[in-house]
Design a protein around this motif. Structure first.
Motif, mmCIF file in Angstrom:
data_model
loop_
_atom_site.group_PDB
_atom_site.id
_atom_site.type_symbol
_atom_site.label_atom_id
_atom_site.label_comp_id
_atom_site.label_asym_id
_atom_site.label_seq_id
_atom_site.Cartn_x
_atom_site.Cartn_y
_atom_site.Cartn_z
ATOM 1 N N GLU A 123 37.642 14.654 40.878
ATOM 2 C CA GLU A 123 38.558 14.397 39.501
ATOM 3 C C GLU A 123 39.977 14.732 41.049
ATOM 4 O OE1 GLU A 123 41.263 17.979 36.834
ATOM 5 O OE2 GLU A 123 39.033 18.339 37.278
ATOM 6 N N ARG A 124 40.988 13.780 39.925
ATOM 7 C CA ARG A 124 42.348 13.732 40.287
ATOM 8 C C ARG A 124 43.226 13.842 39.327
ATOM 9 N NH1 ARG A 124 44.944 9.227 45.074
ATOM 10 N NH2 ARG A 124 43.250 10.871 46.283
ATOM 11 N N ILE A 125 44.937 14.291 39.752
ATOM 12 C CA ILE A 125 45.956 14.150 38.634
ATOM 13 C C ILE A 125 46.047 12.587 38.324
ATOM 14 C CG2 ILE A 125 47.733 14.833 37.669
ATOM 15 C CD1 ILE A 125 47.318 17.767 38.791
ATOM 16 N N LEU A 126 45.780 12.004 37.104
ATOM 17 C CA LEU A 126 46.100 10.182 37.359
ATOM 18 C C LEU A 126 46.114 10.505 35.971
ATOM 19 C CD1 LEU A 126 42.946 9.122 39.558
ATOM 20 C CD2 LEU A 126 45.895 8.987 40.144
ATOM 21 N N ASN A 127 46.950 8.840 35.422
ATOM 22 C CA ASN A 127 46.619 8.261 34.238
ATOM 23 C C ASN A 127 45.926 8.408 33.313
ATOM 24 O OD1 ASN A 127 49.310 9.554 33.742
ATOM 25 N ND2 ASN A 127 50.284 7.144 34.315
ATOM 26 N N LEU A 128 45.056 8.167 32.684
ATOM 27 C CA LEU A 128 43.574 7.915 31.415
ATOM 28 C C LEU A 128 43.506 6.369 32.628
ATOM 29 C CD1 LEU A 128 43.530 8.850 28.233
ATOM 30 C CD2 LEU A 128 42.172 9.961 30.288
ATOM 31 N N ASP A 129 44.425 5.193 32.738
ATOM 32 C CA ASP A 129 43.790 4.244 32.581
ATOM 33 C C ASP A 129 43.969 4.019 34.207
ATOM 34 O OD1 ASP A 129 46.433 4.167 32.800
ATOM 35 O OD2 ASP A 129 47.306 2.001 32.957
ATOM 36 N N GLU A 130 44.178 4.746 35.413
ATOM 37 C CA GLU A 130 44.173 4.434 36.651
ATOM 38 C C GLU A 130 43.086 5.439 37.701
ATOM 39 O OE1 GLU A 130 48.983 5.566 37.904
ATOM 40 O OE2 GLU A 130 47.717 7.405 37.658
ATOM 41 N N ILE A 131 42.703 4.418 38.857
ATOM 42 C CA ILE A 131 41.340 4.952 39.793
ATOM 43 C C ILE A 131 42.125 4.683 40.900
ATOM 44 C CG2 ILE A 131 40.801 3.074 38.418
ATOM 45 C CD1 ILE A 131 38.062 4.379 38.438
ATOM 46 N N TYR A 132 40.681 5.481 41.682
ATOM 47 C CA TYR A 132 41.553 5.421 42.843
ATOM 48 C C TYR A 132 39.575 5.070 43.609
ATOM 49 C CZ TYR A 132 46.470 6.217 43.357
ATOM 50 O OH TYR A 132 47.628 6.361 43.301
ATOM 51 N N PHE A 133 39.468 4.424 44.516
ATOM 52 C CA PHE A 133 38.482 4.015 45.376
ATOM 53 C C PHE A 133 38.805 4.249 46.657
ATOM 54 C CE2 PHE A 133 37.753 1.411 41.544
ATOM 55 C CZ PHE A 133 37.088 2.165 40.815
ATOM 56 N N TYR A 136 36.317 3.687 50.489
ATOM 57 C CA TYR A 136 35.309 3.461 51.212
ATOM 58 C C TYR A 136 35.950 2.548 52.924
ATOM 59 C CZ TYR A 136 37.394 -0.656 49.182
ATOM 60 O OH TYR A 136 38.321 -2.300 49.192
ATOM 61 N N ASN A 137 34.836 2.668 53.356
ATOM 62 C CA ASN A 137 35.636 2.190 54.134
ATOM 63 C C ASN A 137 36.510 2.674 55.128
ATOM 64 O OD1 ASN A 137 32.785 0.888 54.167
ATOM 65 N ND2 ASN A 137 34.192 -0.522 53.322
ATOM 66 N N ASN A 138 36.927 3.622 54.788
ATOM 67 C CA ASN A 138 38.018 4.424 55.418
ATOM 68 C C ASN A 138 39.300 3.739 54.894
ATOM 69 O OD1 ASN A 138 36.561 6.646 57.031
ATOM 70 N ND2 ASN A 138 36.995 4.629 58.306
ATOM 71 N N ASN A 139 39.299 3.172 54.055
ATOM 72 C CA ASN A 139 40.098 2.221 52.967
ATOM 73 C C ASN A 139 40.609 3.446 51.664
ATOM 74 O OD1 ASN A 139 41.039 0.874 54.312
ATOM 75 N ND2 ASN A 139 39.273 -0.509 54.075
ATOM 76 N N GLU A 140 41.949 3.338 51.009
ATOM 77 C CA GLU A 140 41.701 3.736 49.365
ATOM 78 C C GLU A 140 42.127 3.289 49.142
ATOM 79 O OE1 GLU A 140 42.222 7.854 48.121
ATOM 80 O OE2 GLU A 140 43.966 7.483 47.802
ATOM 81 N N TYR A 141 41.733 2.678 47.695
ATOM 82 C CA TYR A 141 42.033 1.276 46.908
ATOM 83 C C TYR A 141 42.310 2.085 45.605
ATOM 84 C CZ TYR A 141 40.982 -3.178 44.174
ATOM 85 O OH TYR A 141 40.947 -3.963 42.735
ATOM 86 N N LYS A 142 44.009 1.690 44.800
ATOM 87 C CA LYS A 142 44.030 2.033 43.342
ATOM 88 C C LYS A 142 43.820 0.824 42.942
ATOM 89 C CE LYS A 142 48.160 3.028 41.008
ATOM 90 N NZ LYS A 142 49.462 3.150 41.324
ATOM 91 N N THR A 143 43.620 0.692 41.303
ATOM 92 C CA THR A 143 43.082 0.509 40.186
ATOM 93 C C THR A 143 43.557 0.763 39.037
ATOM 94 O OG1 THR A 143 41.923 -1.404 39.475
ATOM 95 C CG2 THR A 143 41.027 -0.217 39.630
ATOM 96 N N ASN A 144 43.585 -0.185 37.934
ATOM 97 C CA ASN A 144 43.715 0.205 36.910
ATOM 98 C C ASN A 144 43.122 -0.193 35.824
ATOM 99 O OD1 ASN A 144 45.052 -1.708 35.610
ATOM 100 N ND2 ASN A 144 46.637 -1.137 36.570
ATOM 101 N N ILE A 145 42.424 0.264 34.604
ATOM 102 C CA ILE A 145 41.874 -0.076 33.431
ATOM 103 C C ILE A 145 41.824 -1.841 33.037
ATOM 104 C CG2 ILE A 145 40.993 -0.189 31.433
ATOM 105 C CD1 ILE A 145 39.897 1.725 32.697
ATOM 106 N N LYS A 146 43.315 -2.769 33.669
ATOM 107 C CA LYS A 146 43.246 -3.498 33.255
ATOM 108 C C LYS A 146 43.533 -4.298 33.893
ATOM 109 C CE LYS A 146 47.338 -6.640 31.390
ATOM 110 N NZ LYS A 146 48.718 -7.232 30.673
ATOM 111 N N GLU A 147 42.692 -3.955 34.839
ATOM 112 C CA GLU A 147 42.863 -5.465 36.371
ATOM 113 C C GLU A 147 41.190 -5.078 36.677
ATOM 114 O OE1 GLU A 147 44.831 -3.406 40.294
ATOM 115 O OE2 GLU A 147 46.710 -3.825 39.474
ATOM 116 N N ILE A 148 40.672 -3.720 36.002
ATOM 117 C CA ILE A 148 39.390 -3.963 36.142
ATOM 118 C C ILE A 148 38.834 -4.565 34.970
ATOM 119 C CG2 ILE A 148 37.248 -2.586 35.287
ATOM 120 C CD1 ILE A 148 38.739 -0.517 36.903
ATOM 121 N N TYR A 149 39.168 -4.909 34.044
ATOM 122 C CA TYR A 149 38.980 -6.060 32.947
ATOM 123 C C TYR A 149 39.547 -7.427 33.034
ATOM 124 C CZ TYR A 149 37.587 -1.717 29.530
ATOM 125 O OH TYR A 149 36.655 -1.382 28.700
ATOM 126 N N ASN A 150 40.578 -7.275 34.355
ATOM 127 C CA ASN A 150 40.805 -8.765 33.995
ATOM 128 C C ASN A 150 39.345 -9.421 34.840
ATOM 129 O OD1 ASN A 150 42.890 -9.739 32.421
ATOM 130 N ND2 ASN A 150 44.350 -8.599 33.561
#
Length: 355
Positions: free
Chosen positions: A321-331, A333-347
């Motif tokens: 859990e992190r304090i984020l907007n509902l459509d935000e998500i962070y990944f 992996y491999n010592n990198n953090e990658y930010k995206t959102n629902i729209k980018e995922i659906y696209n």
């Protein structure tokens, strides 16, 4: 502001057709016609339990409301209108058939403060409509939808996946036709075989098989992506659970699940994570940070996504859990953090899924 619905069920009342999938008594749990007094009692009962700060709607569901005798329509609506006039209710909505809409009916609905009209379309494929004994065409849908919007009502369209002769391609075709009509929202109902219907007869004669749960997930996930990317809300996926609507009771078979939408949205997340694993050559571990309300969707039903990724890719998936907007998500992996959102995922998935 939260929305609260006061449901008034008018099962099969006024409907000019007996569609192959339909038994409104089983679906709504209501078996008799409703009176004006009963409508008033239902509204009063609900209002006692609803916070006055909520957005309250009275909804006439379960039948083809505008096929009812005009005087009965007026009488039932006049009760609901009283509560709008008093400022106790904001909206009145109803559901009906595409071939039961005309200018005279819309004028009556306007006079009685109706604001939202839902059309039970089910499919835009002519063969599916014919095999389902719907009694209307795709052109009826186009005509009534345009008329409803011209009169200033909010338009909702309902579709069913898995009717006789239906396919994934036909479901996608229906969704695309819906998008052309620009509804304010849609509902998606996977077809269930309910007792005492024509569909039960076909099923028993081995002339019909419903989509299974996996087929439904694979199809409806694509519909959700299409509607989302075209800014059309999907306000429901699947029938609401009742004492009767459950496998082994009045539902004989079909893709019933009490949390169907969450299953499908969970699969969408899993598909995206799989793409990420392959594109980024991720090994061993992914940490995902999301709003707490989305944790269960990523974990999957009974931790299905975690187990799937561990078994297929040897990936240890952790969700935090992190304090984020509902459509935000962070990944992470491999010592990198990658930010995206629902729209980018659906696209991304739109370009992967076959439409």
């Amino acid at each position: 502001m939260k929305t609260r619905i006061i449901p008034i069920f008018v099962p099969h009342r006024g409907c000019p057709h007996d569609c192959i999938f339909c038994n409104q008594k089983k679906i709504t749990g209501v078996g008799t016609d409703i009176t004006e007094e009963e409508v008033k009692n239902i509204i009063e009962s609900y209002l006692k339990t609803i916070d006055k700060n909520c957005h309250i709607e009275i909804a006439f569901f379960g039948g083809s409301f505008t096929a009812i005798d005009i005087e009965i329509q007026k009488n039932l609506l006049s009760i609901a209108k009283e509560y709008v006039d008093k400022g106790l209710v904001k909206d009145i909505r109803l559901s009906t058939r595409p071939d039961c809409i005309n200018k005279n009916i819309l004028n009556i609905l306007k006079e009685n403060k109706v604001t939202i009209i839902e059309l039970g379309v089910q499919s835009m494929d002519l063969k599916v409509l014919d095999n389902s004994i719907r009694g209307h065409s795709d052109l009826d849908v186009v005509k009534s939808s345009k008329l409803i919007k011209e009169y200033g009502f909010k338009l909702g369209l309902q579709m069913m996946a898995g009717l006789p002769s239906d396919t994934e391609e036909k479901c996608i075709y229906t969704a695309k036709r819906f998008i052309d009509l620009k509804p304010d929202f849609v509902r998606i109902y996977p077809t269930l075989v309910v007792k005492d219907t024509g569909l039960e007869k076909l099923y028993n004669e081995k002339k019909y098989n419903p989509f299974n749960l996996e087929e439904t997930i694979q199809i409806v996930k694509k519909l959700l992506v299409l509607f989302y990317l075209n800014s059309i809300k999907v306000i429901r996926v699947g029938l609401q659970a009742t004492e009767d609507i459950a496998l082994g009771r009045d539902v004989i078979c079909g893709p019933y699940h009490p949390s169907l939408r969450e299953l499908i949205e969970s699969r969408i997340y899993r598909d995206y994570i799989e793409i990420l694993i392959k594109d980024k050559n991720i090994k061993e571990k992914i940490i995902i940070y999301v709003n707490k309300k989305n944790i269960s969707k990523i974990v999957g039903n009974k931790k299905a996504n975690i187990e799937y990724l561990r078994e297929k890719y040897k990936i240890n998936l952790k969700i935090q859990e992190r304090i984020l907007n509902l459509d935000e998500i962070y990944f992470n992996y491999n010592n990198n953090e990658y930010k995206t959102n629902i729209k980018e995922i659906y696209n991304k998935l739109y370009n992967i899924y076959k439409f």
